[in-house]
Scaffold this active site. Sequence first.
Site, mmCIF file in Angstrom:
data_model
loop_
_atom_site.group_PDB
_atom_site.id
_atom_site.type_symbol
_atom_site.label_atom_id
_atom_site.label_comp_id
_atom_site.label_asym_id
_atom_site.label_seq_id
_atom_site.Cartn_x
_atom_site.Cartn_y
_atom_site.Cartn_z
ATOM 1 C CG ASN A 253 3.403 -3.728 10.890
ATOM 2 O OD1 ASN A 253 3.074 -4.838 10.580
ATOM 3 N ND2 ASN A 253 3.878 -3.589 12.469
ATOM 4 N NE ARG A 254 0.886 -0.164 3.574
ATOM 5 C CZ ARG A 254 -0.305 0.184 3.376
ATOM 6 N NH1 ARG A 254 -1.365 -0.737 3.236
ATOM 7 N NH2 ARG A 254 -0.549 1.446 3.265
#
Length: 392
Positions: free
Chosen positions: A206-207
Amino acid sequence: MLGGRSVLLGVTGGVAAFKAAYLARRLVESGATVRVIMTRASLEFIGPQTMAAITGSPPYTELFGTETVSPHTELAAWADVIVVAPATAATMARMAGGESDDLLVATILAFTGPVVVAPAMHTEMWEHPATRRNVTVLAADGIHLVGPVPGPLAGGDEGMGRMAEPEAILEAVIAALHGGDLAGWSVVVSAGGTREPVDPVRFLGNRSSGKMGNAIALTAARRGAAVTLVTTAPAPTHPRISVVPVDTAAEMAAAVWEAAAGCDVAVFAAAVADFRPAEPAPTKLRRADGPPEIRLESTPDILAGVAALQPRPFLVGFAAETGGTAAAAGKLTAKGVDVLVANDVTTPGIGFGADSNAVTVFTAGGSEEWPRQSKDAIANRLWDLVVRARSH
Ligand code: CTP
């Protein structure tokens, strides 16, 4: 970390005075307004013009004969913190004896806030009984001593007595200003985004950049806490932060659960994968084999594991939301946390990877909006809130 703070830097006559110029610059870079007092002896080692150029105002050198009626009391009233670097044996002796016949010691005597002293002298002088006595007196007076450290000294000698490095002095100034209000606390922070292997070269991720968790860990350490930072991201270095690097949710769970038993506060800033590939491929998936079917399974709920501890630590959860933070309102009770910090990661300029954040903070007492500010500022505000909540 020092935005809006007034720092008075006292420079005395030792060869380490040249490093005071770099310290002044680091203080300015950290957001402080810096004024400098130079003793006469220090002028033998470094020019006042250097300090003027770095801080934007000429240093003060004289107690008498200036246009200012009472420079020592005016400077003492202006400063939030005084740092003396380098501090010679002579200046420390005069401080310990309250001998206020020069501008620097007079200002220190007129000052009621925190004073940080970074001694620098030869080993024999540092170990002399007179200096030992003075150090004891200064410590008993509440002066924050940083260093000295062992290393090369003036004139080619080597030993204890070298001034602490400017970064360490900067840390001591920050800690002195915050009063070490988290001293004695043991804190666990999870940070970064987990990576769940699909095959040996690919992962589901994920970011999350880890910046919010890093800011929370660093501010806690600076305020005196002993911090275990369990993270997938590059971590800040601080003597009170112990870093446990991890990759997957399972590794993060094991590390957090081990560190959280007996800790005072646990902060879950990590973006943890809720699902992982049930059977990661042992070798690289090949294009020629066509699109794979990847079956997912649930990861451990790290927060829930800590919430079940008896007694459990004070818990701070995070919720990265999209399309507003309203969906996070129920997570305070659903997750069983004391504080839930929610942000909308789709808002431009905040959230993943950014240096600033804007959050909604839920507690049993209701919710508050904290407008856009640096992640450091959010972290400090969060610790202020935790200090208040834990003292009730
Ligand atoms: N968390 C955790 N372990 C997990 C998943 C989440 O410790 N396996 C923590 C996060 O670090 C965060 C909090 O739980 O502090 C809330 O995470 P979030 O993903 O918002 O919770 P979910 O229940 O997964 O919510 P959603 O339904 O929005 O996915």
